[in-house]
Enzyme design. Structure first.
Site: not given
Ligand SMILES: Nc1ncnc2c1ncn2[C@@H]1O[C@H](COP(=O)(O)OP(=O)(O)OP(=O)(O)O)[C@@H](O)[C@H]1O
Length: 364
Positions: A163, A244-246
């Site tokens: 991720d 919310v990394r995406a």
């Protein structure tokens, strides 16, 4: 005949690797995207393209991280005795210092100890290498473009680490006979006469280098209109990506995409072009279908604003047609649909819609 050491296969001569080239160019513009992870079969130009990218960066640095590397070799070493005696910190730089402003390439990153991967990802996202030993600390800038490769048959990367890689490219095997022939012809021409082959691609290389340099300079001033936040949030929500990394990566990658095209604002087309690179490794298992945001999202980049942008060099015809060839061999193209005039990204493989074209054939 093999190429002299100082000549490498040019980035602009790669055949049929549009998605990989796109991800690498985005990383070249914004190394703090958090690295590119490339998964794919052997012999598909993973290391060739990473090395080729280095030649487009100002430093030209390409550092290969061997699997047996220790933390100290990576981060550098502090001489604690010297620090005690003279109170001045003596630092012996490691691979991260060497790779500053260049590429750090990790083949089979999935076989590296988790601690080192963790460290690499921290440094690539922050741009700083901070070393602490027994109360003594030292830090230096380490703006590295991290490129990791992996073959899933040889072990998986832990989901936490997966991720944290900014972008992800899953390479297919060579898709067809024609592409295979184009690849080997290009490679054989390079091996037969590297200097001549590089000379044939010199103009395209110079243009790409200039394009990256201009995009890097402009990056911080490129803005995200509100509608872009909406579109990114919808896409990420519907992909089932955790946290919310995406979203963060997609916004950043879309900004790099806009900067490469010489735009002052991020558009929906930019989001569309990078979405799959940010989502492929973050989509939840039950989000089996590509997301299709329900609301109509208007493109916030009005034509007028776009037309007021400074003009850049004209596109290189040879490159544009190469990109066309690459994208026409891709049967996974998204077509315009109801999503703000753009198709939702696909979830299978990574063949982004506009392939290399936005980078090479910038707006006239
Ligand atoms: N799409 C391509 N365009 C140009 N050359 C290619 C392409 N695919 C493969 N090659 C050529 O194939 C050879 C192998 O490529 P490379 O070593 O980069 O593969 P790799 O994916 O890093 O492989 P491995 O996983 O085994 O290390 C090189 O000579 C390279 O130029």
């Amino acid at each position: 005949m093999s190429a002299p050491n100082d000549l490498h296969f040019p980035f602009s001569a790669l055949e049929g690797q549009a998605a990989l080239q796109q991800a690498l160019l985005l990383l070249a513009v914004d190394p703090q995207l958090g690295g590119v992870l490339v998964e794919g079969p052997r012999g598909t130009a993973k290391s060739t393209s990473a090395r080729a990218l280095a030649e487009l960066l100002p430093s030209g640095q390409f550092v290969n991280l061997p699997l047996g590397t220790t933390e100290e070799q990576l981060q550098g070493a502090l001489d604690l005795e010297a620090a005690l005696q003279s109170s001045a910190v003596q630092f012996r730089p490691g691979l991260l210092a060497q790779a500053h402003q260049g590429i750090l390439y990790v083949d089979e990153v999935n076989l590296l100890p988790d601690g080192l991967v963790d460290l690499l990802l921290d440094v690539s996202a922050s741009g700083t290498n901070r070393i602490e030993r027994d109360g003594v600390s030292h830090q230096h800038a380490a703006r590295i473009a991290l490129i990791g490769t992996m073959n899933p048959e040889e072990g998986q990367l832990r989901p936490q680490l997966l991720d944290r890689f900014g972008l992800f490219v899953r390479l297919p095997n060579v898709p067809d006979v024609d592409t295979r022939k184009r690849i080997v012809r290009a490679r054989m021409a390079f091996d037969a006469d590297p200097a001549q082959f590089c000379a044939q691609h010199a103009e395209a290389q110079t243009q790409l280098r200039a394009q990256i340099a201009a995009a890097r300079q402009q990056l911080a001033s490129v803005v995200w209109p509100d509608a872009i936040f909406d579109a990114v949030a919808q896409l990420c929500q519907q992909s089932g990506a955790e946290g919310v990394r995406a979203d963060l990566v997609m916004l950043r990658a879309a900004r790099a995409q806009a900067a490469l095209a010489g735009h002052a604002k991020v558009s929906l087309a930019d989001v569309q072009a990078v979405a799959e690179l940010a989502l492929a490794h973050r989509r939840s298992a039950d989000a089996a279908q590509p997301p299709s945001p329900s609301g109509q999202v208007n493109d916030p980049n009005d034509q007028q604003a776009q037309q007021q942008q400074p003009q850049r060099q004209p596109p290189n015809q040879a490159q544009a047609s190469k990109a066309d060839a690459a994208s026409s061999s891709n049967t996974n193209h998204s077509q315009p649909d109801s999503w703000g005039g753009m198709a939702a990204p696909r979830h299978t493989g990574i063949e982004p819609v506009k392939a290399l074209r936005p980078f090479i054939a910038k707006k006239a």
